[in-house]
Enzyme design. Structure first.
Site, PDB file in Angstrom:
ATOM      1  N   ILE A   1      -8.380  12.186   0.485  1.00 21.11           N
ATOM      2  CA  ILE A   1      -7.181  12.687   1.175  1.00 21.11           C
ATOM      3  C   ILE A   1      -6.027  12.909   0.186  1.00 21.11           C
ATOM      4  CG2 ILE A   1      -6.307  10.380   1.818  1.00 21.11           C
ATOM      5  CD1 ILE A   1      -6.194  13.395   4.151  1.00 21.11           C
TER       6      ILE A   1
ATOM      7  N   ASP B   1     -15.401  16.005  -7.792  1.00 14.66           N
ATOM      8  CA  ASP B   1     -15.735  14.747  -7.115  1.00 14.66           C
ATOM      9  C   ASP B   1     -17.190  14.386  -7.382  1.00 14.66           C
ATOM     10  OD1 ASP B   1     -14.184  13.109  -4.569  1.00 14.66           O
ATOM     11  OD2 ASP B   1     -16.287  12.631  -5.010  1.00 14.66           O
TER      12      ASP B   1
ATOM     13  N   SER C   1     -13.554   8.881   3.642  1.00 16.22           N
ATOM     14  CA  SER C   1     -14.698   9.324   4.449  1.00 16.22           C
ATOM     15  C   SER C   1     -14.915   8.447   5.678  1.00 16.22           C
ATOM     16  CB  SER C   1     -15.973   9.352   3.598  1.00 16.22           C
ATOM     17  OG  SER C   1     -15.827  10.306   2.575  1.00 16.22           O
ATOM     18  N   HIS C   2     -14.421   7.211   5.644  1.00 14.84           N
ATOM     19  CA  HIS C   2     -14.606   6.380   6.832  1.00 14.84           C
ATOM     20  C   HIS C   2     -13.280   5.897   7.422  1.00 14.84           C
ATOM     21  CE1 HIS C   2     -13.488   3.033   4.404  1.00 14.84           C
ATOM     22  NE2 HIS C   2     -14.521   3.154   3.598  1.00 14.84           N
TER      23      HIS C   2
ATOM     24  N   HIS D   1     -12.719  -4.645   3.445  1.00 16.64           N
ATOM     25  CA  HIS D   1     -11.875  -4.846   4.640  1.00 16.64           C
ATOM     26  C   HIS D   1     -12.736  -4.487   5.850  1.00 16.64           C
ATOM     27  CE1 HIS D   1      -9.119  -3.883   7.813  1.00 16.64           C
ATOM     28  NE2 HIS D   1      -9.027  -2.612   7.526  1.00 16.64           N
TER      29      HIS D   1
ATOM     30  N   TYR E   1      -5.904  -4.798  14.117  1.00 16.34           N
ATOM     31  CA  TYR E   1      -5.387  -3.532  14.638  1.00 16.34           C
ATOM     32  C   TYR E   1      -6.490  -2.808  15.402  1.00 16.34           C
ATOM     33  CZ  TYR E   1      -7.606  -1.297  10.539  1.00 16.34           C
ATOM     34  OH  TYR E   1      -8.496  -0.862   9.586  1.00 16.34           O
TER      35      TYR E   1
ATOM     36  N   VAL F   1      -3.322   4.587  -2.619  1.00 13.39           N
ATOM     37  CA  VAL F   1      -2.505   5.273  -1.614  1.00 13.39           C
ATOM     38  C   VAL F   1      -3.241   5.198  -0.277  1.00 13.39           C
ATOM     39  CG1 VAL F   1      -1.489   7.488  -0.952  1.00 13.39           C
ATOM     40  CG2 VAL F   1      -1.649   6.865  -3.379  1.00 13.39           C
ATOM     41  N   TRP F   2      -2.548   4.772   0.757  1.00  8.63           N
ATOM     42  CA  TRP F   2      -3.156   4.759   2.093  1.00  8.63           C
ATOM     43  C   TRP F   2      -3.137   6.178   2.651  1.00  8.63           C
ATOM     44  CZ3 TRP F   2      -3.057  -0.059   5.518  1.00  8.63           C
ATOM     45  CH2 TRP F   2      -3.116  -1.223   4.728  1.00  8.63           C
TER      46      TRP F   2
ATOM     47  N   THR G   1      -1.883   6.861   5.285  1.00 12.34           N
ATOM     48  CA  THR G   1      -0.534   6.917   5.848  1.00 12.34           C
ATOM     49  C   THR G   1       0.469   7.631   4.931  1.00 12.34           C
ATOM     50  OG1 THR G   1      -0.994   4.882   7.036  1.00 12.34           O
ATOM     51  CG2 THR G   1       1.324   5.426   6.736  1.00 12.34           C
TER      52      THR G   1
ATOM     53  N   ASP H   1      20.619   3.134 -15.024  1.00 12.19           N
ATOM     54  CA  ASP H   1      21.913   2.939 -15.684  1.00 12.19           C
ATOM     55  C   ASP H   1      21.668   1.966 -16.827  1.00 12.19           C
ATOM     56  OD1 ASP H   1      21.527   0.654 -14.114  1.00 12.19           O
ATOM     57  OD2 ASP H   1      23.662   0.402 -13.716  1.00 12.19           O
TER      58      ASP H   1
ATOM     59  N   TYR I   1      23.738 -12.757 -27.157  1.00 10.99           N
ATOM     60  CA  TYR I   1      22.327 -12.533 -27.478  1.00 10.99           C
ATOM     61  C   TYR I   1      21.947 -13.320 -28.718  1.00 10.99           C
ATOM     62  CZ  TYR I   1      23.025  -8.566 -24.411  1.00 10.99           C
ATOM     63  OH  TYR I   1      23.321  -7.785 -23.332  1.00 10.99           O
TER      64      TYR I   1
END
Ligand code: FAD
Length: 825
Positions: A11, A32, A44-45, A222, A256, A356-357, A359, A548, A655
Site C-alpha cells: 500500500i 516486488d 495483502s491480508h 499480531h 478491535y 507505515v500502517w 492508516t 533553531d 561547557y
C-alpha cells in the site's frame, strides 16, 4: 526525468508511485518479490481499520489524507474506503477519561468526533454488551480501507500513466558508491536508478542492510481471526467483506473488531510479543493466496484464548459463532511507535518509507513525494524521520526491546511524560552520580537520563513564600510531577541553580568552509568576529523552520553549534559533504561532540557571586556581554562559557570536556552553597522557559511554521539574502501571517493543561496548545498555542482539557524576564 526505483508494491509503494506520477515524474519502476496481483506483504491480508485520531498531529493528518484519497479511489462505483465510522469504547473509568483526551486531539487536528454515552454506543453498535460499556468516542469519518483492492487500482492507474511494474522479482542487492545508490540488483539483472525508495514493509531491515543502513524496526506477529457467520449479522452486509457497523476498538482488552459480511474479524494485541526475522521467512512463493503468504504465520490458538472469551463477553452475539480461521500476521513496530520515512543519513538518494500502517499509507506516500519533488512535506515529518534515532537507539537489542514494548503498550493509556522502564542508563552525564546522591527523579530522552527534580530540595518547600506555593493538581497532570519543581524555580529566580544541559545536542563545525556552510544554511549572520554567539534558524526551501540553533564562533574556522537532534546532525553533515564535493576548497567537518563534552546552566541572580568564587576570569557584563562566549578556567578546569539563559535570568552555559565534568560540578556546587545554590531539574526549567517565551523546536515550532508565525522573526538577519529559505520568507511579515504562537495564562490560576489540547475562541476550535506548564513565578498555568492572528492579546479563549473548557487569556509573549535581555534565545 530521474530514474526512480521503488522496492515494494504494498500500500505504501503503490501509493508512492501514484503520488510521484501525479506530480509529473515519468521514469518510475516498482519491483516486488511477490506476484503483483497479491504480493504477500502485510497489505495483502490487512483488515484495514482506519482510526484517524492520534496524539501525534502528523499521524492524524497523514491518516485523514489517506482516508480521503482512498475514498476518491474507485472503480465500478466502489471506493477503496468504506466510511462506516469508528467507535472506541470505554469499559473502565480511566479509559473514559482517556477518550475525553482523545476527543481533544480530534478537535485539535480537525477530525469530527463525539463523546457518546453507553446508551448511544448501543444505538451505534447494537451488538455490544450494555453491562460492560461506560461510554465511547464516535468518529463518523473513520472506516475501513480496502487496502489490497487499492493496491490493484493504483497499479492499474499508474501503469496507464507509464509506471513500470516488475513482479516476482526480489531485490537482492543495491549498487552504490560515494554516498549514492545507483541501481537495484535482481536475479534478472540490475535496474539502474537515480533515486531508490525502499517501501519493503517489515523486510526493511534486510533491504537496509544491503546499503549498510540500520533500519530500526521489528517485525512482530499480531493475531487476527475471522469467525464463522454470526446469526445476528445475517443478511446485513454484502458478502464476503461488506460492513455497516463502525469499526470497533475495545482497548481496555487490546481488541478491535470489524465485520466481514456475516463474519466478524477480531484483532488482538494482548498476547506475548512474537518477534520475527524477515530473512528467516524464505522466498515469496510464485503464487500467493490468502492462506499462503510470507506475512502470514501459523495461528497459535492458545495465545488467542483470552481474546475469544473477552470478545464473546463484549459482543454476546459472538457466542453463536466459532473461530473459522486465524493467523499471526506480521507487521512492523519501531522504538517509538512512529513510522520510518525519509532520506537515509549516509546517502544522497536512498529513501525509506517503512513501518507505515495502512492508516497513514497514502499520507506518507504524499509526504515523501512532496519531499522528492519540492523538497518539503506539507505535514511536518519530524516524528517520522528515519534519521531521528541516535546511534545507541539503533542497536538490534535496543530496537527489539523498545519495539516489543511498543507492541505491548499499543492500546495502553500512556501519560505524555511516561518514560521507558528499560533500557535505561544508556547515556549519563558526568554529574549523574551527584544527581543520584541528591535524589534525582530521572526521565529519559534519546537514551539520556535527565533529572526532572531533586528530592533533596523537598526541604525547601517549607521555606517557600506563599506566593510561590504550588497548587493542587488533577490526577493526570500530577503524574511525573513533583511540587519540588516550585522550590527549584523559586531558587532559580532568587538565588542560583545548576541545570544539567548535557543531553542537548552539540556539534563542532570546523574548516575553511565552515563560515560559508553556516552562512548559507542559517537565517543569521555568523560572520561576526570570534567570540560572538548567534541564535538563528535553519529554514527549509519553503520558509518552514527545520530547526533553531545557536552558533558560537570560537575561532575563525571553528564553531560550536547547539542543535536539536539527530536529524539536524544528518542535515548539516550532508550539506557539508555536498559543499566539499562542489567546492573542495570549502571543506568543512561536522562532528557530534555531545558525548565527549558536558554542559551546565548556571542561572540565577546570585550566579555571578558563585562564578567569582571559582574563577578569576572576567564574567562581568562588560567582560562577557549577553550572547558572547569566552574560554575561561573554573577551578583549574578549562571551560567555554556562553552568556545566555533560557529562563530569563543572569547566567551562563558552561561547557567542558566530559572527563572534567564531575570536578566542574563539585567546584560550582561548593562555591554556590553560601549563595543558596541548588541543583534544579527539567520540570522547573520547563516552567521558567515558558514564562520567558522560549520556544522548543519540535514541540512549539516545526517545519509547518514560518518564523513570523512562530514569533522567531527576530532571528532573520535584516539585509541578509541567499540563505536556504530566504526567497520563501521574503515579503512575509507578522502582518501577512494568519496565525501566531501565543502565550496564554489560565484564568483560575490552577487548572493545568499539558499540550495538544484544542483552543476555542467564540465557541470555535481555532488552534491547539503546543506546550504548557505551571508558571511558578506568575502563579498561574501558562501555555503556548497557535491561534489565528484575529485573536489578540487580552482576548479570552477556552482550552478543552478532558472534555472540560478552561478559561484562559492571551498575554504578552514573554511574561517574565528579570534580565529584560532577550528575545527568544
Ligand atoms: P507491505 O504490504 O508488506 O509491502 C512491502 C512489499 O515489499 C511486499 O509486497 C514485499 O513483497 C516487498 N519486498 C520486501 N522486500 C523486498 C525485496 N527485497 N525485493 C522486492 N520486494 C520486496 N494497519 C492498519 O492501518 N489498520 C489495520 O487494521 C491493520 N491491521 C493489521 C492486521 C494484521 C494482522 C497485520 C499483520 C497488520 C495490520 N496492519 C493494519 C498493518 C498494515 O497491514 C501494514 O502496516 C501495511 O500493510 C504495510 O504496508 P507496506 O506497503 O509498508 O508493506
Amino acid at each position: 526525468s530521474q530514474r526512480v526505483v521503488i522496492i515494494g508494491a504494498g500500500i505504501v509503494g503503490t501509493n508512492l508511485a501514484d503520488e510521484l506520477v501525479s506530480r509529473g515524474w515519468t521514469n518510475i519502476t516498482v519491483v516486488d518479490q511477490g506476484p503483483l496481483d497479491m504480493p504477500g506483504g502485510s497489505t495483502s491480508h490487512a483488515p484495514g481499520l482506519v482510526f484517524q485520531t492520534n496524539g501525534s498531529k502528523a499521524l492524524a493528518l497523514l491518516a485523514t489524507y489517506t482516508k480521503n484519497k482512498l475514498l476518491s479511489l474507485e472503480k465500478d462505483g466502489q471506493a477503496c474506503f468504506n466510511p462506516v465510522g469508528g467507535l472506541e469504547i470505554a469499559t473502565t473509568p480511566a479509559r473514559l477519561e482517556e477518550l475525553k483526551r482523545k476527543l481533544g486531539y480530534a478537535a485539535s487536528w480537525g477530525i469530527e468526533a463525539h463523546l457518546v454515552s453507553a446508551d448511544q454506543c448501543l444505538e451505534i453498535y447494537p451488538h455490544l454488551n450494555k453491562d460492560l460499556v461506560l461510554g465511547g468516542l464516535h468518529t463518523p469519518t473513520d472506516g475501513l480501507a480496502l487496502a489490497a483492492r487499492a493496491v490493484q487500482l493504483l497499479i492499474e492507474r499508474t501503469r496507464a500513466a507509464g509506471v513500470r511494474y516488475i513482479g516476482s522479482t526480489p531485490v537482492t542487492g543495491i549498487e552504490q558508491g560515494a554516498g549514492r545508490v545507483t541501481g537495484v540488483i535482481t536475479p534478472s539483472g540490475t535496474i539502474p536508478a537515480d533515486i531508490i525508495i525502499s517501501c519493503a514493509g517489515f523486510w526493511g531491515v534486510e533491504v537496509g542492510a544491503m546499503v549498510g543502513l540500520s533500519v530500526p524496526l521489528l517485525p512482530m506477529g499480531h493475531q487476527y481471526v475471522k469467525t464463522t457467520a454470526v446469526p445476528a449479522s445475517k443478511g446485513r452486509n454484502e458478502l464476503p467483506n461488506g460492513a455497516n457497523l463502525p469499526i470497533l476498538r475495545y482497548q481496555d482488552q487490546d481488541l478491535y473488531y470489524r465485520e466481514h459480511g456475516e463474519q466478524y474479524g477480531i484483532g488482538f494485541y494482548n498476547h506475548r510479543p512474537m518477534p520475527v526475522t524477515a530473512a528467516s521467512l524464505g522466498l515469496t512463493p510464485s503464487h500467493v493466496n490468502e492462506q499462503n503468504m510470507p506475512s502470514r504465520l501459523e495461528f497459535t490458538p492458545e495465545d488467542f484464548e483470552p481474546a475469544w472469551k473477552l470478545s464473546q463477553e463484549i459482543i454476546p452475539a459472538l457466542k453463536e459463532s466459532q473461530i473459522a480461521d486465524g493467523f499471526n500476521g506480521i507487521m512492523s513496530f519501531t522504538p517509538d511507535g512512529g513510522p520510518l520515512v525519509g532520506l537515509a543519513p549516509n546517502f544522497e538518494n536512498f529513501y525509506v518509507a517503512e513501518a507505515v500502517w495502512v492508516t497513514q499509507s497514502a499520507g506518507v506516500a504524499r509526504a515523501l513525494a512532496e519531499v522528492l519533488t519540492t523538497g518539503k512535506s506539507t505535514i511536518d515529518l519530524s516524528e517520522c524521520e528515519l534519521s531521528r534515532f541516535d546511534q545507541v537507539q539503533l542497536s538490534p537489542a535496543y530496537v527489539k526491546e523498545t519495539s516489543s514494548q511498543n507492541f505491548v503498550e499499543v492500546y495502553d493509556i500512556l501519560h505524555p511524560f511516561q518514560p521507558k522502564e528499560s533500557p535505561r542508563n544508556l547515556r549519563v552525564s558526568p554529574f549523574n552520580g551527584r544527581h543520584r546522591e541528591l535524589g534525582a527523579y530521572f526521565l529519559e530522552t534519546g537514551g539520556w537520563e535527565r533529572p526532572e527534580w531533586f528530592e533533596s530540595n523537598a526541604e525547601l518547600l517549607k521555606q517557600l513564600p506563599a506566593k510561590w506555593q504550588p497548587v493542587e493538581r488533577d490526577a493526570w497532570s500530577a503524574q511525573f510531577y513533583s511540587p519540588i519543581a516550585a522550590a527549584e524555580a523559586w531558587k532559580t529566580r532568587t538565588a542560583a541553580a545548576l541545570y544539567d544541559l548535557t543531553a542537548n545536542r552539540r556539534l563542532e563545525v570546523s574548516g575553511p568552509g565552515a563560515v560559508h556552510l553556516l552562512q548559507r544554511l542559517t537565517t543569521g549572520n555568523v560572520t561576526k568576529r570570534p567570540g560572538s554567539v548567534t541564535y538563528t534558524l535553519l529554514l527549509d526551501g519553503h520558509g518552514g523552520i527545520r530547526s533553531d540553533i545557536t552558533v558560537t564562533r570560537l575561532s575563525d574556522e571553528v564553531f560550536l553549534v547547539n542543535a536539536n537532534g539527530n536529524t539536524d546532525v544528518a542535515y548539516l553533515s550532508r550539506e557539508a559533504l555536498k559543499q566539499k564535493k562542489i567546492t573542495p576548497e570549502r571543506g568543512v567537518q561536522v562532528r557530534d561532540i555531545t558525548g565527549g563534552t558536558c554542559c551546565i546552566g548556571l542561572w540565577g541572580p546570585r550566579s555571578r557571586d558563585v562564578m567569582a568564587a571559582v574563577s578569576t576570569d572576567d564574567f562581568s557584563d562588560k567582560g562577557l556581554p549577553y550572547l558572547s562566549v569566552r574560554r575561561a578556567i573554573i577551578s583549574g578546569i578549562p571551560v567555554t562559557a556562553i552568556r545566555r539563559s533560557h529562563v530569563g535570568e543572569l547566567g551562563w552555559e558552561i561547557y567542558a570536556s566530559a572527563e572534567n565534568g564531575l570536578r566542574l560540578w563539585d567546584a560550582l556546587w561548593q562555591a554556590g552553597q553560601p549563595h543558596g545554590l541548588i541543583a534544579a531539574g527539567r520540570a522547573a526549567f520547563y516552567s521558567l522557559r515558558l514564562e520567558n517565551g522560549i520556544r522548543l523546536w519540535g514541540t512549539d515550532v516545526t517545519t509547518e511554521h514560518d518564523p513570523f508565525e512562530a514569533g522567531l522573526d527576530f532571528a532573520l538577519q535584516a539585509g541578509k539574502d541567499g540563505y536556504v529559505g530566504h526567497s520563501a520568507v521574503k515579503g512575509r511579515s507578522r502582518t501577512t501571517a494568519t496565525r501566531r504562537l501565543r502565550s496564554l495564562t489560565i484564568d483560575d490560576g490552577r487548572s493545568m493543561v499539558l499540550g495538544k489540547e484544542p483552543v476555542f475562541f467564540n465557541g470555535q476550535s481555532v488552534g491547539y496548545v503546543t506546550s504548557a506548564a505551571f508558571g511558578f513565578t506568575i502563579g498561574k498555568p501558562i501555555a503556548f498555542a497557535y491561534l489565528p492572528t484575529t485573536v489578540n492579546e487580552g482576548d479570552s479563549v477556552e482550552i478543552q482539557y478532558f472534555g472540560q473548557r478552561i478559561q484562559a487569556t492571551v498575554v504578552p509573549e514573554i511574561v517574565y524576564d528579570s534580565q529584560m535581555s532577550h528575545s527568544g534565545v
